[in-house]
Design a protein around this motif. Structure first.
Motif, PDB file in Angstrom:
ATOM      1  N   MET A   1     -55.418 -71.042 -40.363  1.00 35.44           N
ATOM      2  CA  MET A   1     -55.155 -69.649 -40.115  1.00 35.44           C
ATOM      3  C   MET A   1     -53.782 -69.308 -40.679  1.00 35.44           C
ATOM      4  O   MET A   1     -52.772 -69.673 -40.104  1.00 35.44           O
ATOM      5  CB  MET A   1     -55.218 -69.360 -38.624  1.00 35.44           C
ATOM      6  CG  MET A   1     -56.605 -69.490 -38.071  1.00 35.44           C
ATOM      7  SD  MET A   1     -56.742 -69.360 -36.283  1.00 35.44           S
ATOM      8  CE  MET A   1     -55.528 -68.194 -35.833  1.00 35.44           C
ATOM      9  N   ARG A   2     -53.789 -68.660 -41.768  1.00 35.71           N
ATOM     10  CA  ARG A   2     -52.540 -68.292 -42.440  1.00 35.71           C
ATOM     11  C   ARG A   2     -51.687 -67.427 -41.515  1.00 35.71           C
ATOM     12  O   ARG A   2     -52.166 -66.554 -40.836  1.00 35.71           O
ATOM     13  CB  ARG A   2     -52.853 -67.547 -43.716  1.00 35.71           C
ATOM     14  CG  ARG A   2     -51.616 -67.145 -44.480  1.00 35.71           C
ATOM     15  CD  ARG A   2     -51.982 -66.652 -45.816  1.00 35.71           C
ATOM     16  NE  ARG A   2     -52.423 -67.824 -46.568  1.00 35.71           N
ATOM     17  CZ  ARG A   2     -52.904 -67.764 -47.782  1.00 35.71           C
ATOM     18  NH1 ARG A   2     -53.033 -66.627 -48.373  1.00 35.71           N
ATOM     19  NH2 ARG A   2     -53.281 -68.855 -48.402  1.00 35.71           N
ATOM     20  N   GLY A   3     -50.386 -67.691 -41.523  1.00 38.99           N
ATOM     21  CA  GLY A   3     -49.476 -66.905 -40.714  1.00 38.99           C
ATOM     22  C   GLY A   3     -49.191 -67.514 -39.355  1.00 38.99           C
ATOM     23  O   GLY A   3     -48.330 -67.058 -38.638  1.00 38.99           O
ATOM     24  N   VAL A  47     -56.866 -63.720 -27.764  1.00 39.55           N
ATOM     25  CA  VAL A  47     -55.824 -63.877 -28.780  1.00 39.55           C
ATOM     26  C   VAL A  47     -55.202 -62.519 -29.081  1.00 39.55           C
ATOM     27  O   VAL A  47     -55.810 -61.475 -28.878  1.00 39.55           O
ATOM     28  CB  VAL A  47     -56.356 -64.521 -30.083  1.00 39.55           C
ATOM     29  CG1 VAL A  47     -56.851 -65.929 -29.834  1.00 39.55           C
ATOM     30  CG2 VAL A  47     -57.446 -63.696 -30.712  1.00 39.55           C
ATOM     31  N   ASP A  48     -53.973 -62.539 -29.579  1.00 37.79           N
ATOM     32  CA  ASP A  48     -53.274 -61.293 -29.878  1.00 37.79           C
ATOM     33  C   ASP A  48     -53.868 -60.629 -31.120  1.00 37.79           C
ATOM     34  O   ASP A  48     -54.691 -61.202 -31.823  1.00 37.79           O
ATOM     35  CB  ASP A  48     -51.773 -61.533 -30.036  1.00 37.79           C
ATOM     36  CG  ASP A  48     -51.466 -62.537 -31.133  1.00 37.79           C
ATOM     37  OD1 ASP A  48     -51.759 -62.234 -32.310  1.00 37.79           O
ATOM     38  OD2 ASP A  48     -50.935 -63.613 -30.823  1.00 37.79           O
ATOM     39  N   VAL A  49     -53.436 -59.414 -31.376  1.00 40.27           N
ATOM     40  CA  VAL A  49     -53.993 -58.602 -32.467  1.00 40.27           C
ATOM     41  C   VAL A  49     -53.828 -59.286 -33.821  1.00 40.27           C
ATOM     42  O   VAL A  49     -54.766 -59.323 -34.619  1.00 40.27           O
ATOM     43  CB  VAL A  49     -53.346 -57.198 -32.487  1.00 40.27           C
ATOM     44  CG1 VAL A  49     -53.815 -56.397 -33.690  1.00 40.27           C
ATOM     45  CG2 VAL A  49     -53.669 -56.459 -31.207  1.00 40.27           C
ATOM     46  N   ASP A  50     -52.650 -59.846 -34.093  1.00 37.96           N
ATOM     47  CA  ASP A  50     -52.426 -60.503 -35.381  1.00 37.96           C
ATOM     48  C   ASP A  50     -53.355 -61.702 -35.553  1.00 37.96           C
ATOM     49  O   ASP A  50     -53.944 -61.898 -36.620  1.00 37.96           O
ATOM     50  CB  ASP A  50     -50.972 -60.956 -35.511  1.00 37.96           C
ATOM     51  CG  ASP A  50     -50.013 -59.781 -35.623  1.00 37.96           C
ATOM     52  OD1 ASP A  50     -50.433 -58.714 -36.101  1.00 37.96           O
ATOM     53  OD2 ASP A  50     -48.851 -59.938 -35.215  1.00 37.96           O
ATOM     54  N   ALA A  51     -53.508 -62.494 -34.508  1.00 33.59           N
ATOM     55  CA  ALA A  51     -54.399 -63.652 -34.573  1.00 33.59           C
ATOM     56  C   ALA A  51     -55.849 -63.205 -34.720  1.00 33.59           C
ATOM     57  O   ALA A  51     -56.625 -63.823 -35.440  1.00 33.59           O
ATOM     58  CB  ALA A  51     -54.240 -64.530 -33.335  1.00 33.59           C
ATOM     59  N   ARG A  52     -56.196 -62.117 -34.068  1.00 34.11           N
ATOM     60  CA  ARG A  52     -57.562 -61.587 -34.162  1.00 34.11           C
ATOM     61  C   ARG A  52     -57.875 -61.202 -35.602  1.00 34.11           C
ATOM     62  O   ARG A  52     -58.928 -61.551 -36.142  1.00 34.11           O
ATOM     63  CB  ARG A  52     -57.706 -60.380 -33.237  1.00 34.11           C
ATOM     64  CG  ARG A  52     -59.107 -59.802 -33.211  1.00 34.11           C
ATOM     65  CD  ARG A  52     -59.236 -58.695 -32.184  1.00 34.11           C
ATOM     66  NE  ARG A  52     -59.002 -59.248 -30.862  1.00 34.11           N
ATOM     67  CZ  ARG A  52     -58.173 -58.722 -29.963  1.00 34.11           C
ATOM     68  NH1 ARG A  52     -57.517 -57.611 -30.231  1.00 34.11           N
ATOM     69  NH2 ARG A  52     -58.024 -59.274 -28.788  1.00 34.11           N
ATOM     70  N   GLU A  53     -56.949 -60.506 -36.241  1.00 32.32           N
ATOM     71  CA  GLU A  53     -57.155 -60.107 -37.635  1.00 32.32           C
ATOM     72  C   GLU A  53     -57.237 -61.325 -38.549  1.00 32.32           C
ATOM     73  O   GLU A  53     -58.069 -61.373 -39.454  1.00 32.32           O
ATOM     74  CB  GLU A  53     -56.033 -59.171 -38.076  1.00 32.32           C
ATOM     75  CG  GLU A  53     -56.101 -57.816 -37.398  1.00 32.32           C
ATOM     76  CD  GLU A  53     -54.903 -56.941 -37.691  1.00 32.32           C
ATOM     77  OE1 GLU A  53     -54.016 -57.356 -38.465  1.00 32.32           O
ATOM     78  OE2 GLU A  53     -54.857 -55.826 -37.144  1.00 32.32           O
ATOM     79  N   ALA A  54     -56.396 -62.325 -38.294  1.00 31.70           N
ATOM     80  CA  ALA A  54     -56.432 -63.556 -39.089  1.00 31.70           C
ATOM     81  C   ALA A  54     -57.765 -64.272 -38.900  1.00 31.70           C
ATOM     82  O   ALA A  54     -58.346 -64.787 -39.864  1.00 31.70           O
ATOM     83  CB  ALA A  54     -55.270 -64.471 -38.711  1.00 31.70           C
ATOM     84  N   LEU A  55     -58.272 -64.294 -37.685  1.00 30.76           N
ATOM     85  CA  LEU A  55     -59.566 -64.928 -37.425  1.00 30.76           C
ATOM     86  C   LEU A  55     -60.693 -64.200 -38.136  1.00 30.76           C
ATOM     87  O   LEU A  55     -61.588 -64.837 -38.707  1.00 30.76           O
ATOM     88  CB  LEU A  55     -59.853 -64.967 -35.925  1.00 30.76           C
ATOM     89  CG  LEU A  55     -59.208 -66.098 -35.164  1.00 30.76           C
ATOM     90  CD1 LEU A  55     -59.371 -65.885 -33.664  1.00 30.76           C
ATOM     91  CD2 LEU A  55     -59.827 -67.426 -35.563  1.00 30.76           C
ATOM     92  N   HIS A  56     -60.653 -62.885 -38.111  1.00 32.74           N
ATOM     93  CA  HIS A  56     -61.697 -62.122 -38.812  1.00 32.74           C
ATOM     94  C   HIS A  56     -61.673 -62.404 -40.311  1.00 32.74           C
ATOM     95  O   HIS A  56     -62.728 -62.560 -40.933  1.00 32.74           O
ATOM     96  CB  HIS A  56     -61.549 -60.618 -38.533  1.00 32.74           C
ATOM     97  CG  HIS A  56     -62.024 -60.221 -37.175  1.00 32.74           C
ATOM     98  ND1 HIS A  56     -63.340 -60.224 -36.807  1.00 32.74           N
ATOM     99  CD2 HIS A  56     -61.333 -59.819 -36.078  1.00 32.74           C
ATOM    100  CE1 HIS A  56     -63.466 -59.841 -35.561  1.00 32.74           C
ATOM    101  NE2 HIS A  56     -62.254 -59.596 -35.085  1.00 32.74           N
TER     102      HIS A  56
END
Length: 70
Positions: A1-3, A47-56
């Motif tokens: 997961m980048r970031g 998970v937080d918003v940033d992690a959610r976007e990274a997962l998607h």
């Protein structure tokens, strides 16, 4: 997961991580051996918003490779 760097957390036991970090560890463990197919049930819960976007983004990439359906 980048970031998201796991290197700062390598010495921590999973039991001591937050729920969001435990979810990240679970997903990494699931994809580490590059399964032919991966079924995820609500992978972004907790998970937080940033992690959610990274997962998607990750799931979409896995779908392109034929591993997941989005």
């Amino acid at each position: 997961m980048r970031g998201y760097s796991f290197t700062g957390r390598l010495s921590e036991h999973v039991d001591h991580l937050s729920g969001g970090w435990k979810r990240r560890v679970n997903i990494v463990a699931a994809i580490l051996h590059r399964p032919a197919m991966l079924i995820l049930d609500e992978p972004t819960v907790g998970v937080d918003v940033d992690a959610r976007e990274a997962l998607h983004r990750l799931i979409k990439k896995m779908g392109i490779r034929g591993m997941a359906s989005y």
